[in-house]
Scaffold this motif. Sequence first.
Motif, PDB file in Angstrom:
ATOM      1  N   ASP A   1      44.193  32.987  45.182  1.00 39.30           N
ATOM      2  CA  ASP A   1      42.959  33.404  44.514  1.00 39.30           C
ATOM      3  C   ASP A   1      42.827  32.667  43.193  1.00 39.30           C
ATOM      4  O   ASP A   1      43.803  32.559  42.437  1.00 39.30           O
ATOM      5  CB  ASP A   1      42.967  34.909  44.241  1.00 39.30           C
ATOM      6  CG  ASP A   1      42.587  35.721  45.465  1.00 39.30           C
ATOM      7  OD1 ASP A   1      42.240  35.109  46.486  1.00 39.30           O
ATOM      8  OD2 ASP A   1      42.646  36.954  45.406  1.00 39.30           O
ATOM      9  N   TYR A   2      41.639  32.187  42.894  1.00 39.06           N
ATOM     10  CA  TYR A   2      41.444  31.428  41.658  1.00 39.06           C
ATOM     11  C   TYR A   2      40.068  31.684  41.067  1.00 39.06           C
ATOM     12  O   TYR A   2      39.161  32.221  41.722  1.00 39.06           O
ATOM     13  CB  TYR A   2      41.589  29.926  41.930  1.00 39.06           C
ATOM     14  CG  TYR A   2      40.430  29.343  42.732  1.00 39.06           C
ATOM     15  CD1 TYR A   2      39.240  28.942  42.123  1.00 39.06           C
ATOM     16  CD2 TYR A   2      40.503  29.218  44.118  1.00 39.06           C
ATOM     17  CE1 TYR A   2      38.177  28.434  42.850  1.00 39.06           C
ATOM     18  CE2 TYR A   2      39.445  28.708  44.860  1.00 39.06           C
ATOM     19  CZ  TYR A   2      38.293  28.319  44.213  1.00 39.06           C
ATOM     20  OH  TYR A   2      37.238  27.830  44.948  1.00 39.06           O
ATOM     21  N   SER A   3      39.900  31.269  39.818  1.00 40.44           N
ATOM     22  CA  SER A   3      38.576  31.140  39.210  1.00 40.44           C
ATOM     23  C   SER A   3      38.588  29.896  38.344  1.00 40.44           C
ATOM     24  O   SER A   3      39.639  29.463  37.863  1.00 40.44           O
ATOM     25  CB  SER A   3      38.213  32.372  38.365  1.00 40.44           C
ATOM     26  OG  SER A   3      38.992  32.416  37.189  1.00 40.44           O
ATOM     27  N   VAL A   4      37.430  29.286  38.182  1.00 42.46           N
ATOM     28  CA  VAL A   4      37.283  28.132  37.303  1.00 42.46           C
ATOM     29  C   VAL A   4      36.027  28.357  36.477  1.00 42.46           C
ATOM     30  O   VAL A   4      34.988  28.775  37.009  1.00 42.46           O
ATOM     31  CB  VAL A   4      37.206  26.807  38.098  1.00 42.46           C
ATOM     32  CG1 VAL A   4      36.120  26.846  39.153  1.00 42.46           C
ATOM     33  CG2 VAL A   4      36.987  25.616  37.164  1.00 42.46           C
ATOM     34  N   GLN A   5      36.143  28.119  35.188  1.00 41.41           N
ATOM     35  CA  GLN A   5      35.028  28.444  34.293  1.00 41.41           C
ATOM     36  C   GLN A   5      33.963  27.359  34.317  1.00 41.41           C
ATOM     37  O   GLN A   5      33.787  26.591  33.386  1.00 41.41           O
ATOM     38  CB  GLN A   5      35.540  28.669  32.868  1.00 41.41           C
ATOM     39  CG  GLN A   5      34.533  29.427  32.006  1.00 41.41           C
ATOM     40  CD  GLN A   5      35.155  29.928  30.727  1.00 41.41           C
ATOM     41  OE1 GLN A   5      36.363  30.039  30.606  1.00 41.41           O
ATOM     42  NE2 GLN A   5      34.312  30.230  29.751  1.00 41.41           N
TER      43      GLN A   5
END
Length: 336
Positions: free
Chosen positions: A257-261
């Motif tokens: 699971d990831y997020s990138v701004q």
Amino acid sequence: MKLKTLLSGQQEQERSLLIGREIEILEERVLLLGLMEAKDAGEDGTETITKLLMLYEEKEPEEDWDDEENWDDEECLDENKTNRQVLIEWMEEVCEPEVTDLTALFINGTRYEADELCDVSMDERPYEEVLMLKALAERGAIPGYWMNQDLELLGLAEYEVDAAMWDVAWDADILSITAEMGHPGEEVLIGKVTECPIGHYDQPMEFAIRDREGKELPVKIYGVYLENIWEDEACLEFEFSELEELCHRDERLLVLDYSVQAPNLQLNFFPKERLDAKAYPDGELTELYDIPVAESPKSRGIIGSSVGRCVLDVVSEDFDQEAVEVELLSYAVLED
């Protein structure tokens, strides 16, 4: 309704308008068939939308490389290539837009947005659309070029368009129509390697990558863990026999699971070990994309971020590694 009523086309239909104008998109001819009203069930209830129907030529089917007589491992894949090299070569291939990648039409200088609803083969013969074709043919509005085409070589695309299109003077002798096309998403090579412990993280792992303009893009990894898709309700609608070919019942998915701004980015993570491995023509890496996996949570408290989930690998249910080296090979810039 009686069968003879259906076949004669006498049942009540929504509002429609025949167009029958041939234009060029990407140097290929297409035929604008007409406008049609349709009911659309949205979050706020059922609403009436306007659809534009377009007939186009489908590309000739590619040669079947699954045929043993046509497949030559030595010619099609260098035995010294790694999975990483193969994926990078795919990234570098230029993806040309198709005639159906229509985002808007400019008609006499006015822009009308077009949002694709569906794209089907004329072999499927959707009933209302066939009635529109029949009406156009009866008034001689379909050029002979189209009438002589095999159905298997024709496609039918439908777009939701602005209702103002009903007011266009479609019967005018001179009508300037040009197309605005969507563009394939950009793929950017990264090659960032990170050692990730197995499990869900109380505090996300954080690092930054840079885009092609040098702008820093913060990335967070929320966990690398095992997921049992055989307990996931979303998988119940998937064909079990096909699913078992990708992930057996005694196997688990290794997901990240990831997020990138940054908005509209898709990060492409892989186990470094798999990218370093020798490539084979069986497409084992690409098959991972076919596995149905639940979407990652949409809210991480980061405004303007993209959140996603990558399937890294299929592993045994007793997988007990404490960590795995993960490579962020690239990211894709998605269309809005």
